[in-house]
Design an enzyme around this catalytic site. Structure first.
Site: not given
Ligand code: MN
Length: 408
Positions: A121, A128, A191, A193, A225, A229, A232, A245, A249, A351
């Site tokens: 990834d 971002h 996420e 992606e 993904d 948080r 992480q 993570k 996925t 975000e």
């Molecule tokens: Mn990601």
């Protein structure tokens, strides 16, 4: 006027496609499907149908339950089958042979299309990376010094890549605090992606130049993904993402061939620094004008623009093999969260909610910082097609399920 005859110029399209379908002849994405009581096999999405490729071609490579064996045949075989499919679906002479193998798509179950080999990834959206830097490291420069010089990425967990629809069981982990605690994540995030699927392997010790993207990458899918948080933020220094993570996925079930994205190719954004030769993409621009849509409980929350990505998939591929690392059929590398400059183009909740400090208000009046149990998230994407319309990359969806163990 002189009439030119031949399959390339005379099209007696027998297919009736729904108006505005994102799955017209300019798309022809590959997936793995089954019907009740039958084994998973390869299919092509056409309009509201799926073409049973195993039955229509009689080629066992499409009966294996994953795309890997076909992907391993390489670009000449991909081109040949795509040309053949186009002919079958447009020329009346093939109607009797092909039509019996079209099944309504709403009656099939989709499976993970690719047996994922290695999973990488990236972190290639400047917007971002700057947003996350600002939120996670306030007071410091949002981008670390390496960011403009190389596509930052990490190796993820291939075995937890699953197909769209897989339930998202809220993971537990160490959450920051004094002392830290162990329990279900309180900051479950998404996420949005795009993923790139490798077909042709490469030799150990031989880097893949960025001009060779289409020799190795078969196609693209949509990726979510899922991210914890709090886990992480506590674990990632100094070696990067790990358990925050790797719990899941999700990928969309349809892999759109790179060949279907010719009309989507755009120049990459301007770079502020001179790139090292192996990343200099002026001769091989692989920006892609894809538009993503992120929905929470059916409500649109953002439309991240992929054309803004600072690093292209060609540069990502060149970088991930620059040390001689070999590619395997089924490798998946994802772009990293796609975010644009505007607030309504951000591809993650961390975000959109400014690190959980400013709840997002949805169209129905509900608010969210991070995901709650029962929430359903869908990421979809479209691209300009070679026929002047838009093609769909399909969607990846998942519903959050409560953590099964009661917190101590
Ligand atoms: Mn990601």
């Amino acid at each position: 006027m002189e009439l030119v005859h031949g399959p390339a110029t005379v099209r007696n399209t027998w297919l009736e496609l729904p108006a505005g379908t994102g799955f017209g002849l300019a798309n022809l994405p590959y997936g793995v499907f089954s019907t009740p009581g039958t084994p998973p096999r390869t299919g092509i999405a056409v309009g509201d149908d799926v073409l049973d490729l195993a039955a229509a071609t009689g080629d066992d490579v499409h009966a294996t339950g994953s795309l890997n064996a076909f992907l391993a045949r390489g670009p000449a075989a991909w081109r040949e089958l795509r040309a053949q499919l186009t002919e079958w679906l447009t020329d009346d002479r093939y109607r009797a042979r092909v039509e019996p193998h079209l099944l309504p798509r709403d009656g099939v179950t989709m499976h993970l299309p690719v047996e994922v080999a290695d999973y990488v990834d990236f972190y290639s959206s400047r917007h971002h990376a700057e947003n996350l830097g600002r939120i996670l490291r306030p007071g410091s420069p949002p981008l670390l010094p390496n960011w403009e010089h190389l596509p930052v990425g990490y190796h993820g967990r291939a075995g937890t890549v699953r197909v769209s629809g897989t339930p998202v069981v809220r993971p537990a982990g160490q959450r920051p605090g004094t002392p830290p605690t162990f329990g279900p994540t309180e900051r479950l995030d998404v996420e949005a992606e795009i993923g790139f699927v490798v077909g042709t392997p490469s030799e150990l010790g031989t880097p893949v130049p960025l001009g060779d993207l289409a020799e190795h990458v078969f196609g693209v899918c949509v990726v979510n993904d899922w991210s914890a948080r709090d886990v992480q933020a506590w674990e990632y220094a100094p070696l990067g993402p790990f358990l925050g993570k790797s719990f899941l996925t999700s990928v969309s079930p349809w892999v759109v061939p790179l060949a279907a994205l010719e009309a989507a190719r755009v120049p990459a954004p301007a770079r502020d620094v001179t790139l090292l030769p192996y990343l200099d993409d002026r001769e091989h621009p692989w920006g892609l004008d894809l538009t993503l849509e992120l929905r929470l409980n059916g409500q649109l929350v953002s439309c991240p623009p992929f054309a803004d990505m600072y690093w292209t998939p060609a540069q990502q591929l060149a970088h991930l093999t620059a040390n001689g690392a070999a590619l395997r059929t089924g490798d998946l590398f994802a772009s990293g969260t796609v975010s644009g400059p505007r607030h309504d183009q951000r591809g993650s909740l961390v975000e959109l909610s400014e690190g959980g400090t400013r709840p997002l208000t949805l169209a129905d009046g509900t608010t969210r910082t991070f995901l709650e149990d029962g929430d359903e998230v869908t990421v979809s994407a479209t691209a300009p097609g070679t026929d002047g319309g838009r093609i769909s990359l399909g969607e990846v969806t998942g519903r959050v399920v409560a953590h099964p163990i009661r917190e101590e």
